[in-house]
Design an enzyme around this catalytic site. Structure first.
Site, PDB file in Angstrom:
ATOM      1  N   HIS B 218      27.432 -14.264 -26.319  1.00 28.20           N
ATOM      2  CA  HIS B 218      25.920 -14.876 -27.063  1.00 28.20           C
ATOM      3  C   HIS B 218      25.806 -14.332 -28.242  1.00 28.20           C
ATOM      4  O   HIS B 218      25.267 -15.342 -29.772  1.00 28.20           O
ATOM      5  CB  HIS B 218      24.977 -14.828 -26.696  1.00 28.20           C
ATOM      6  CG  HIS B 218      24.329 -16.159 -24.959  1.00 28.20           C
ATOM      7  ND1 HIS B 218      23.203 -16.135 -24.990  1.00 28.20           N
ATOM      8  CD2 HIS B 218      25.680 -16.513 -24.500  1.00 28.20           C
ATOM      9  CE1 HIS B 218      23.261 -17.464 -23.922  1.00 28.20           C
ATOM     10  NE2 HIS B 218      25.008 -17.222 -23.799  1.00 28.20           N
ATOM     11  N   SER B 222      30.457 -19.300 -27.525  1.00 25.64           N
ATOM     12  CA  SER B 222      32.099 -19.621 -26.583  1.00 25.64           C
ATOM     13  C   SER B 222      33.286 -19.714 -27.309  1.00 25.64           C
ATOM     14  O   SER B 222      32.765 -20.727 -28.984  1.00 25.64           O
ATOM     15  CB  SER B 222      31.564 -21.345 -25.279  1.00 25.64           C
ATOM     16  OG  SER B 222      30.835 -20.343 -24.561  1.00 25.64           O
ATOM     17  N   LYS B 246      26.619 -29.535 -15.934  1.00 29.37           N
ATOM     18  CA  LYS B 246      28.324 -29.351 -15.906  1.00 29.37           C
ATOM     19  C   LYS B 246      28.311 -28.370 -14.741  1.00 29.37           C
ATOM     20  O   LYS B 246      29.140 -28.873 -14.924  1.00 29.37           O
ATOM     21  CB  LYS B 246      28.861 -29.263 -17.359  1.00 29.37           C
ATOM     22  CG  LYS B 246      30.642 -30.076 -17.041  1.00 29.37           C
ATOM     23  CD  LYS B 246      30.735 -29.437 -18.322  1.00 29.37           C
ATOM     24  CE  LYS B 246      32.406 -29.560 -18.423  1.00 29.37           C
ATOM     25  NZ  LYS B 246      33.389 -30.521 -19.461  1.00 29.37           N
ATOM     26  N   ASP B 247      28.359 -27.167 -15.319  1.00 26.08           N
ATOM     27  CA  ASP B 247      27.849 -25.962 -14.419  1.00 26.08           C
ATOM     28  C   ASP B 247      28.558 -25.792 -13.018  1.00 26.08           C
ATOM     29  O   ASP B 247      28.358 -25.875 -12.125  1.00 26.08           O
ATOM     30  CB  ASP B 247      27.141 -24.907 -14.425  1.00 26.08           C
ATOM     31  CG  ASP B 247      28.073 -23.774 -15.900  1.00 26.08           C
ATOM     32  OD1 ASP B 247      29.290 -24.280 -16.631  1.00 26.08           O
ATOM     33  OD2 ASP B 247      27.543 -23.096 -16.913  1.00 26.08           O
ATOM     34  N   GLU B 290      44.868  -7.974   0.821  1.00 25.64           N
ATOM     35  CA  GLU B 290      44.682  -9.174   0.201  1.00 25.64           C
ATOM     36  C   GLU B 290      45.456 -10.041  -0.808  1.00 25.64           C
ATOM     37  O   GLU B 290      46.137  -9.597  -1.455  1.00 25.64           O
ATOM     38  CB  GLU B 290      43.710  -8.769   0.076  1.00 25.64           C
ATOM     39  CG  GLU B 290      42.637  -8.062   1.393  1.00 25.64           C
ATOM     40  CD  GLU B 290      42.077  -9.914   2.439  1.00 25.64           C
ATOM     41  OE1 GLU B 290      41.488 -10.182   2.119  1.00 25.64           O
ATOM     42  OE2 GLU B 290      43.030  -9.695   3.268  1.00 25.64           O
TER      43      GLU B 290
END
Lengths: 182, 412
Positions: B218, B222, B246-247, B290
């Site tokens: 912040h 972005s 959107k998220d 894994e």
């Protein structure tokens, strides 16, 4: 130093070093050293505890092991291989020139004098700790399935990523047919 | 509580909200977060951060409830996990969600990291944001590794043995360090106890790191697909409602994938050997980690020296810390770098190849291939990117974010 302190004794409004600066520095340093020292008990608490360290030795009766056979016993949570070698296996181990070995050590240094048949090894691969499989691999000794290390009939590393020979635990013959490991 | 005076920040504040906000301005804080402006052109590649966030929340919630049923003792751990699966109401759901959730968390993080690599999100002024991300990734790896040990199956035990033995490669003190990690002479009950303690702790450390990650984010906002910083207000839109919505769409897709595995194929990403109780006397024929650790495992095994392999494996992550000084090309986004693109996608393919090789036995052609793939992984960072930084001519970048979108409209 001492002179300076005395001279700045009375004038704490002075711009230069004062006695307060000295006290702040000394106190901070003491606190820092104390803080770091206080970490030690936490760090040390993670080390093997007394009961773990006190793990006793293991006695193994080896009378039932025939030539060309091997048994695995547990000692300190780890497998230990006790192998009775054949004449051919001993011969194989002794005929190799030491220069060819990644971790040169003569077979005679890896056994007890007079007990040429008997090979006692910690069964933990010196690469990343897997348990090698007996009578496998290119040298008739052990083969580690995890990352492909080959050990010979003296438990010495011959090929693969492991850096060292299989370790020999402290052990002694306490009778004709009994060994004490640890 | 009266609501007559309306001086303070939140608009719809009723009496109680206003009363609280005057004393602890939490609603003002939330409003500022919602009003925070982000570039208007963010693609779904920018949803992976919030997806990783929700994955972390799911891991913590399922983990807390699993811990209420789990027994961290070498003689009881395996059975307590089986009890969770068979007897505890919805225990199977908690455990499968936690296990699959770990995989999905890593999947999201890998795409998130690759997004950053492609669009140059590590470049000035976002280097510290990038560093914190790498530290989060390392912490996640430690957490996942220790979590995998807890069921105390064969893979748990031997995975723990192999990974802790990596530290025995350290000269002189290696052996002591490993015994210190174990609290004994092999992986045993003390090891399990401390791994459980740390597995519970580290996710909260990750939460703290995420806070720093967001703080750094912040500070400069972005990055975006053009790599051009917003110039006017026209280039940005408020986070809420545009990107929150959107998220949520991103969450939907993420949950569909995750719960496909949870409900229909819960053990697909695991290894059957971990349903065999740990046996310190017998190593499974074929040890694999894994899937999300396989590329690094391939690098470890590609090097024919113990210390060398360990150093290469750790370097593969640490090289990310110097990345901002390896790629100094002035164009941030890969979209405007025609040659970079090729090397980037080759890097992605190479990573997948490494992952595939990590699951294969370390012998013959697999080892040779792993060596070439490891070489490319490092060459990409220490040779290709510095070379491109000097030589590559970027295509013309748009003047601003809005400008780039105008062009799309005309073309379409």
């Amino acid at each position: 130093m001492a002179k300076k302190k005395i001279s700045s004794n009375k004038n704490h409004e002075n711009q230069g070093e004062t006695r307060r600066d000295f006290i702040v520095l000394a106190a901070s340093a003491t606190a820092a050293i104390g803080g770091v020292s206080a970490m030690w008990p936490f760090v040390d608490s993670l080390n093997p505890a007394a009961d773990v360290l006190a793990l006793s030795s293991t006695e193994v009766n080896i009378s039932s092991i025939e030539s060309g056979q091997s048994i695995t016993v547990m000692w300190r949570g780890k497998p230990v291989f006790v192998r009775r070698r054949t004449k051919k296996e001993i011969e194989e181990a002794r005929s190799v020139p030491l220069i060819e070995l990644p971790d040169p050590q003569a077979d005679a240094e890896r056994i007890k004098p007079g007990h040429d048949e008997w090979l006692v090894l910690v069964g933990v691969c010196t690469h990343l700790g897997c348990v090698p499989i007996g009578y496998k691999g290119d040298y008739d000794g052990w083969f580690c399935p995890c990352h492909g290390s080959h050990y010979d009939t003296s438990g010495r590393i011959r090929k693969g990523p492991a850096p060292k020979n299989l370790a020999i635990p402290g052990y002694e013959f306490i009778g004709k047919d009994v060994i004490k490991i640890g | 509580m009266n609501d007559s005076s309306e001086k303070s920040a939140p608009k719809k504040s009723g009496g109680i909200i206003k009363w609280i906000d005057e004393r602890l301005p939490i609603f003002t804080f939330m409003k500022h977060q919602g009003e925070f402006r982000a570039p208007r052109n963010l693609s779904y590649m920018w949803s992976l951060g919030s997806i990783a966030g929700i994955a972390l929340v799911i891991q913590i919630v399922t983990g807390i409830f699993l811990a209420m049923h789990y027994t961290p003792h070498a003689s009881m751990a395996f059975d307590s996990v089986e009890r969770i699966m068979r007897d505890v109401p919805y225990g199977w759901l908690l455990r499968y969600t936690h296990a699959v959730g770990a995989s999905m968390f890593f999947a999201a993080i890998y795409i998130h990291i690759l997004r950053g690599l492609y669009y140059g999100s590590y470049k000035s002024p976002r280097e510290i944001l990038w560093f914190i991300g790498v530290i989060i990734f390392l912490t996640m790896m430690a957490t996942a590794f220790m979590g995998y040990v807890l069921p105390w199956g064969q893979m748990s035990f031997w995975g723990a043995t192999v990974i802790t033995n990596l530290f025995s490669a350290i000269p002189v003190w290696g052996e002591n360090i490993v015994q210190w990690l174990w609290g004994g002479f092999s992986v045993e009950n003390p090891t399990l106890n401390r791994f459980f303690s740390l597995h519970y702790l580290l996710p909260f450390i990750i939460c703290g790191l995420v806070f720093l990650h967001l703080w750094a984010l912040h500070t400069h906002g972005s990055n975006n697909p053009t790599g051009i910083e917003p110039k006017t207000k026209k280039d940005t839109i408020p986070l809420h409602p545009y990107y929150t919505i959107k998220d949520f769409v991103g969450f939907g897709f993420f949950f569909i994938l995750m719960f496909y595995f949870v409900f229909f194929n819960p053990n697909y990403l695991g290894h059957p050997d971990n349903y065999i109780p740990a046996n310190p006397m017998l190593t499974p024929e074929h040890i694999v980690p894994e899937w999300y650790f396989l590329p690094f495992y391939a690098m470890l095994r590609a090097i024919p020296s113990k210390l060398g392999g360990v150093l290469v494996m750790f370097s593969s992550i640490f090289v990310l810390f110097v990345l901002p000084w390896l790629d100094t090309h002035r164009t941030k986004s890969g979209s405007y770098r025609p040659i970079f693109k090729w090397f980037f996608w080759l890097f992605v393919a190479n990573g997948l190849l490494l992952g595939w090789l990590g699951g294969k036995p370390a012998e013959g052609a697999f080892v040779i291939m792993a060596r070439f793939a490891t070489a490319y992984y490092f060459l990409y960072f220490i040779a290709v990117l510095p070379w491109l930084s000097r030589k590559e001519v970027a295509t013309k970048t748009p003047k601003s974010i809005s400008d780039s979108l105008e062009k799309v409209k005309i073309d379409g």
